[in-house]
Design a protein around this motif. Structure first.
Motif, PDB file in Angstrom:
ATOM      1  N   LEU A  43       0.817  -1.224   0.000  1.00 19.48           N
ATOM      2  CA  LEU A  43       0.000   0.000   0.000  1.00 19.48           C
ATOM      3  C   LEU A  43       0.848   1.270   0.000  1.00 19.48           C
ATOM      4  CD1 LEU A  43      -2.840  -1.002   2.490  1.00 19.48           C
ATOM      5  CD2 LEU A  43      -2.933  -0.775  -0.018  1.00 19.48           C
ATOM      6  N   TYR A  44       1.965   1.209   0.709  1.00 17.75           N
ATOM      7  CA  TYR A  44       2.817   2.410   0.800  1.00 17.75           C
ATOM      8  C   TYR A  44       3.515   2.679  -0.537  1.00 17.75           C
ATOM      9  CZ  TYR A  44       1.974   1.979   5.766  1.00 17.75           C
ATOM     10  OH  TYR A  44       1.357   1.900   6.987  1.00 17.75           O
ATOM     11  N   VAL A  45       3.818   1.606  -1.254  1.00  9.05           N
ATOM     12  CA  VAL A  45       4.426   1.771  -2.582  1.00  9.05           C
ATOM     13  C   VAL A  45       3.398   2.387  -3.524  1.00  9.05           C
ATOM     14  CG1 VAL A  45       5.374   0.532  -4.573  1.00  9.05           C
ATOM     15  CG2 VAL A  45       6.080  -0.103  -2.260  1.00  9.05           C
ATOM     16  N   GLU A  50       1.216   7.065  -6.485  1.00 10.59           N
ATOM     17  CA  GLU A  50       0.097   8.010  -6.686  1.00 10.59           C
ATOM     18  C   GLU A  50       0.517   9.454  -6.428  1.00 10.59           C
ATOM     19  OE1 GLU A  50      -3.147   4.698  -5.396  1.00 10.59           O
ATOM     20  OE2 GLU A  50      -3.013   6.512  -4.144  1.00 10.59           O
ATOM     21  N   ARG A  51       1.460   9.612  -5.534  1.00  8.64           N
ATOM     22  CA  ARG A  51       1.940  10.972  -5.235  1.00  8.64           C
ATOM     23  C   ARG A  51       2.868  11.509  -6.341  1.00  8.64           C
ATOM     24  NH1 ARG A  51       3.702  10.114   1.117  1.00  8.64           N
ATOM     25  NH2 ARG A  51       1.666  10.523   2.052  1.00  8.64           N
ATOM     26  N   GLY A  52       3.078  10.658  -7.351  1.00  6.73           N
ATOM     27  CA  GLY A  52       3.909  11.091  -8.481  1.00  6.73           C
ATOM     28  C   GLY A  52       5.399  11.037  -8.191  1.00  6.73           C
ATOM     29  N   VAL A 112       8.971   2.536   3.291  1.00  2.92           N
ATOM     30  CA  VAL A 112       9.146   1.662   4.457  1.00  2.92           C
ATOM     31  C   VAL A 112       9.112   2.551   5.703  1.00  2.92           C
ATOM     32  CG1 VAL A 112      10.715   0.064   5.621  1.00  2.92           C
ATOM     33  CG2 VAL A 112      10.522   0.015   3.123  1.00  2.92           C
ATOM     34  N   LYS A 113       7.954   2.605   6.334  1.00  2.00           N
ATOM     35  CA  LYS A 113       7.760   3.416   7.559  1.00  2.00           C
ATOM     36  C   LYS A 113       8.343   4.819   7.403  1.00  2.00           C
ATOM     37  CE  LYS A 113       5.734   0.340  10.221  1.00  2.00           C
ATOM     38  NZ  LYS A 113       4.331   0.526  10.580  1.00  2.00           N
ATOM     39  N   GLY A 114       8.000   5.450   6.316  1.00  2.00           N
ATOM     40  CA  GLY A 114       8.437   6.831   6.091  1.00  2.00           C
ATOM     41  C   GLY A 114       9.953   6.970   5.979  1.00  2.00           C
ATOM     42  N   SER A 145      13.541  10.619   4.362  1.00  2.00           N
ATOM     43  CA  SER A 145      13.454   9.858   5.609  1.00  2.00           C
ATOM     44  C   SER A 145      12.868  10.665   6.759  1.00  2.00           C
ATOM     45  CB  SER A 145      14.869   9.394   5.995  1.00  2.00           C
ATOM     46  OG  SER A 145      14.916   9.045   7.354  1.00  2.00           O
ATOM     47  N   GLY A 146      12.057   9.980   7.571  1.00  2.00           N
ATOM     48  CA  GLY A 146      11.500  10.590   8.778  1.00  2.00           C
ATOM     49  C   GLY A 146      12.431  10.483   9.980  1.00  2.00           C
ATOM     50  N   GLY A 147      13.696  10.113   9.759  1.00  2.00           N
ATOM     51  CA  GLY A 147      14.671  10.054  10.866  1.00  2.00           C
ATOM     52  C   GLY A 147      14.518   8.797  11.702  1.00  2.00           C
TER      53      GLY A 147
HETATM   54  N1  COA Z   1       8.919   7.040  13.999  1.00  2.00           N
HETATM   55  C1  COA Z   1       8.088   5.983  13.940  1.00  2.00           C
HETATM   56  N2  COA Z   1       7.200   5.803  12.960  1.00  2.00           N
HETATM   57  C2  COA Z   1       7.153   6.717  11.999  1.00  2.00           C
HETATM   58  C3  COA Z   1       7.971   7.867  12.002  1.00  2.00           C
HETATM   59  C4  COA Z   1       8.891   8.000  13.058  1.00  2.00           C
HETATM   60  N3  COA Z   1       9.769   8.999  13.102  1.00  2.00           N
HETATM   61  N4  COA Z   1       7.712   8.595  10.909  1.00  2.00           N
HETATM   62  C5  COA Z   1       6.766   7.919  10.237  1.00  2.00           C
HETATM   63  N5  COA Z   1       6.429   6.794  10.904  1.00  2.00           N
HETATM   64  C6  COA Z   1       5.457   5.769  10.488  1.00  2.00           C
HETATM   65  C7  COA Z   1       4.028   6.250  10.510  1.00  2.00           C
HETATM   66  O1  COA Z   1       3.489   6.099  11.797  1.00  2.00           O
HETATM   67  C8  COA Z   1       3.390   5.324   9.499  1.00  2.00           C
HETATM   68  O2  COA Z   1       3.235   4.050  10.074  1.00  2.00           O
HETATM   69  P1  COA Z   1       1.852   3.224   9.942  1.00  2.00           P
HETATM   70  O3  COA Z   1       1.385   3.391   8.532  1.00  2.00           O
HETATM   71  O4  COA Z   1       2.225   1.828  10.321  1.00  2.00           O
HETATM   72  O5  COA Z   1       0.907   3.878  10.902  1.00  2.00           O
HETATM   73  C9  COA Z   1       4.470   5.137   8.457  1.00  2.00           C
HETATM   74  O6  COA Z   1       5.698   5.454   9.131  1.00  2.00           O
HETATM   75  C10 COA Z   1       4.339   6.069   7.274  1.00  2.00           C
HETATM   76  O7  COA Z   1       4.195   7.388   7.742  1.00  2.00           O
HETATM   77  P2  COA Z   1       3.223   8.456   7.035  1.00  2.00           P
HETATM   78  O8  COA Z   1       3.208   9.683   7.881  1.00  2.00           O
HETATM   79  O9  COA Z   1       1.920   7.823   6.702  1.00  2.00           O
HETATM   80  O10 COA Z   1       4.026   8.675   5.664  1.00  2.00           O
HETATM   81  P3  COA Z   1       4.212   9.988   4.841  1.00  2.00           P
HETATM   82  O11 COA Z   1       4.959   9.568   3.626  1.00  2.00           O
HETATM   83  O12 COA Z   1       2.928  10.701   4.627  1.00  2.00           O
HETATM   84  O13 COA Z   1       5.145  10.935   5.734  1.00  2.00           O
HETATM   85  C11 COA Z   1       7.034  11.523   7.076  1.00  2.00           C
HETATM   86  C12 COA Z   1       6.418  10.525   6.067  1.00  2.00           C
HETATM   87  C13 COA Z   1       8.370  10.962   7.493  1.00  2.00           C
HETATM   88  C14 COA Z   1       7.184  12.858   6.394  1.00  2.00           C
HETATM   89  C15 COA Z   1       6.079  11.712   8.292  1.00  2.00           C
HETATM   90  O14 COA Z   1       5.646  10.437   8.740  1.00  2.00           O
HETATM   91  C16 COA Z   1       6.739  12.401   9.444  1.00  2.00           C
HETATM   92  O15 COA Z   1       6.821  13.625   9.454  1.00  2.00           O
HETATM   93  N6  COA Z   1       7.182  11.657  10.473  1.00  2.00           N
HETATM   94  C17 COA Z   1       7.783  12.222  11.676  1.00  2.00           C
HETATM   95  C18 COA Z   1       9.190  12.649  11.406  1.00  2.00           C
HETATM   96  C19 COA Z   1       9.886  13.126  12.664  1.00  2.00           C
HETATM   97  O16 COA Z   1       9.446  14.024  13.322  1.00  2.00           O
HETATM   98  N7  COA Z   1      11.012  12.489  12.975  1.00  2.00           N
HETATM   99  C20 COA Z   1      11.810  12.826  14.070  1.00  2.00           C
HETATM  100  C21 COA Z   1      12.683  11.629  14.363  1.00  2.00           C
HETATM  101  S1  COA Z   1      14.278  12.102  14.892  1.00  2.00           S
END
Ligand code: COA
Length: 524
Positions: A43-45, A50-52, A112-114, A145-147
């Motif tokens: 689903l995430y792929v 879809e987001r282009g 993969v988990k953002g 990456s979300g870090g």
């Molecule tokens: N830790 C744990 N899980 C995280 C995460 C993080 N930092 N960032 C994203 N995820 C998870 C989400 O909970 C989601 O999991 P789920 O679908 O099983 O519920 C999955 O990753 C995808 O995230 P989603 O927000 O749906 O994807 P996106 O592509 O719309 O956005 C990000 C991606 C990274 C931009 C957004 O998730 C985000 O801003 N995350 C927080 C980043 C952050 O503050 N990091 C600080 C860490 S140092």
């Protein structure tokens, strides 16, 4: 040079049995690889497409020279962990070519988990930086990456080999004069912001890439400020106001093109051409499936392997008639000269001395070494202990550890006990370490371990485990997938790709300069 004459019988039961066994292993390996690499039902792929946006492997394809090889590391990292929710540990790393120059690529997979980091993600990222550092290869970061994966922070944040180590190594690479280029193709939050900030040149994609220490929700909570992500740290902001980034791209493709353009401006330095023109091996590499022993009671003949990976099947053997459980000699692989050490049975004192002698020669001649590791260990028993096998094994361990020429290790079978160490196992920092799908890695075999535990603890092994469950545990933990998942190696390779992979590794280590070889004290 001497040519190896193969003595295999393709009509034999043994060859056919091995062939069936190894073909099945390769099929299992390739299907696991596919399940990680191509996840079009995920689903995430789907959402990403879809987001282009381009998928991470599409980005890498566009970055590298068309049709050039990409040597990917640890594709099966995190395999069978986290309920398989972190395919490839959410990060793709490997070596490829940009304008014919080898570079290390580190690319987040935001499907993969953002693109967040768990333990294996960090380990893979750090290992790729180490490869860039040791081999003086430029590094390219495709950031999305979300870090840190927040629920796991205790395993990710504060220790030496945790997230912060990435930026420490980036600083060290920079000081060593190794180019680093980053493209921010998505999120780049918190600590991750230092990846582009510490690179030589950084590209950002407009309305897509963001860099900030804290995102809008955290800013709102901390200061009450209401702001969009683009206004806070988008590409326009960073390339015109803050100076955190240098180039603004309209989309992924343009960002990747800018990276390629930057590489055109670098002097061509690190990609050493093969030393000489070369002939293909005389024997078909596909024979390997029939040659690799399916029964680990039998040793795979290393000369049959070398005959299928060395140029012209030529092998100039060193001490061919002495200590025959370790085969040593010189060859070239796609024009790159190498010294090869290959196990052909248990290591004895004499084999360890022969190995030490050969390692000294390779160091003195500045020839990279390839270790074909298939080893049950050193010989045990009164006769061998009295002869001092421990001090001879120690000499080989000493020579391996202090070698200054590049080393590439391939585990072609078993990797047990101190044999793993003397044959340049992971603890000995070979420049690269790959495994075949049949490899098995553990301190000893399961049967031996349960025997040892039973005898030291009396009848009961003392672990509360029946010897049956201990056997099962050893079986599971010695699997090559267990190793690959934990990044004890740089990946599993199909035996049929061995020659190509070794040649690419030899090209990658070619930039290494010779340092003086100074072994420690050999116990005589
Ligand atoms: N830790 C744990 N899980 C995280 C995460 C993080 N930092 N960032 C994203 N995820 C998870 C989400 O909970 C989601 O999991 P789920 O679908 O099983 O519920 C999955 O990753 C995808 O995230 P989603 O927000 O749906 O994807 P996106 O592509 O719309 O956005 C990000 C991606 C990274 C931009 C957004 O998730 C985000 O801003 N995350 C927080 C980043 C952050 O503050 N990091 C600080 C860490 S140092």
């Amino acid at each position: 040079m001497f040519r190896i004459i193969s003595s295999i019988d393709q009509a034999s039961q043994e060859f056919k049995g091995n062939q069936e066994f190894n073909t099945n292993l390769a099929a299992e390996y390739n299907s696991r690889l596919d399940s990680v690499m191509y996840r079009l039902d995920d689903l995430y792929v789907k959402r990403h497409i879809e987001r282009g946006r381009l998928l991470v492997r599409e980005r890498i394809d566009l970055l590298l020279d068309p049709g050039s090889p990409f040597l990917e590391f640890s594709t099966l990292a995190a395999w069978d962990q986290y309920e398989n929710t972190f395919p490839a540990a959410g990060i793709i790393t490997g070596i490829g070519k940009i304008h014919d120059r080898l570079v290390v690529v580190i690319a987040n997979d935001s499907t993969v988990k953002g693109g967040t980091y768990v333990k294996e993600t960090i380990k893979k990222h750090l290992r790729a930086l180490e490869i860039a550092f040791e081999n003086k290869l430029p590094a390219v970061y495709l950031v999305d990456s979300g870090g840190i994966f927040l629920p796991e922070q205790a395993n990710l944040f504060a220790d030496k080999e945790h997230f912060g180590r990435i930026f420490y190594l980036q600083a060290r690479l920079s000081a060593a004069g190794i180019p680093q280029i980053a493209a921010v193709l998505g999120s780049c939050t918190a600590g991750g912001a230092y990846i582009p900030a510490m690179s030589d040149e950084t590209i950002m994609v407009r309305n897509q890439g963001t860099i900030f220490l804290a995102g809008p929700p955290l800013v709102k909570a901390a200061t009450g400020e209401d702001i969009t992500a683009e206004e806070l740290g988008g590409g326009f902001v960073h390339t015109t106001i803050s100076g955190v980034a240098d180039h603004l791209a309209d989309d992924d493709r343009q960002a990747l093109e800018i990276i390629r353009n930057i590489f055109e401006t670098y002097p061509r330095k690190n990609y050493a051409a093969p030393v000489r023109s070369f002939a293909e091996p005389l024997y078909d590499i596909r024979d390997l499936y029939g040659i690799i022993q399916s029964n680990d009671k039998f040793v795979t003949n290393p000369r049959e392997i070398i005959a299928r990976i060395a140029d012209g099947s030529e092998f100039h053997e060193f001490k061919a008639g002495y200590a025959t459980t370790l085969i040593t000699g010189f060859a070239t692989i796609m024009g790159y000269p190498v010294g090869i050490l290959a196990n052909n049975g248990i290591l004895f004192s004499e084999s360890a001395l022969k190995g030490t002698h050969f390692i000294e020669i390779c160091n003195q001649r500045n020839i990279p070494m390839i270790f074909l590791q298939n080893i049950t260990g050193f010989m045990v028993g009164k006769e061998y202990e009295h002869k001092g096998i421990a001090k001879d094994g120690a000499k080989m361990v000493n020579a391996v550890a202090n070698s200054t020429v590049p080393r590439i290790t391939l585990i072609t079978g078993g990797s047990y006990g101190a044999g793993n160490y003397a044959m340049s196992g992971r603890g000995y920092s070979p420049n690269f370490l790959f495994c075949w799908p049949n490899a098995k890695i553990s301190v000893m075999g399961g049967a031996q371990a349960s025997h040892v535990l039973a005898s030291v603890k009396g009848k009961d092994s003392g672990t509360g485990k029946s010897s049956h469950s201990l056997l099962e545990q050893y079986e599971r933990e010695s699997s090559v997938y267990f190793s690959a998942s934990r990044i004890w190696d740089d990946g599993i390779i199909d035996p049929l790709n061995t020659r190509k992979v070794l040649a690419l590794c030899l090209a990658a280590v070619a930039g290494n300069r010779k340092r003086e070889f100074k072994p420690g004290i050999y116990r005589m």
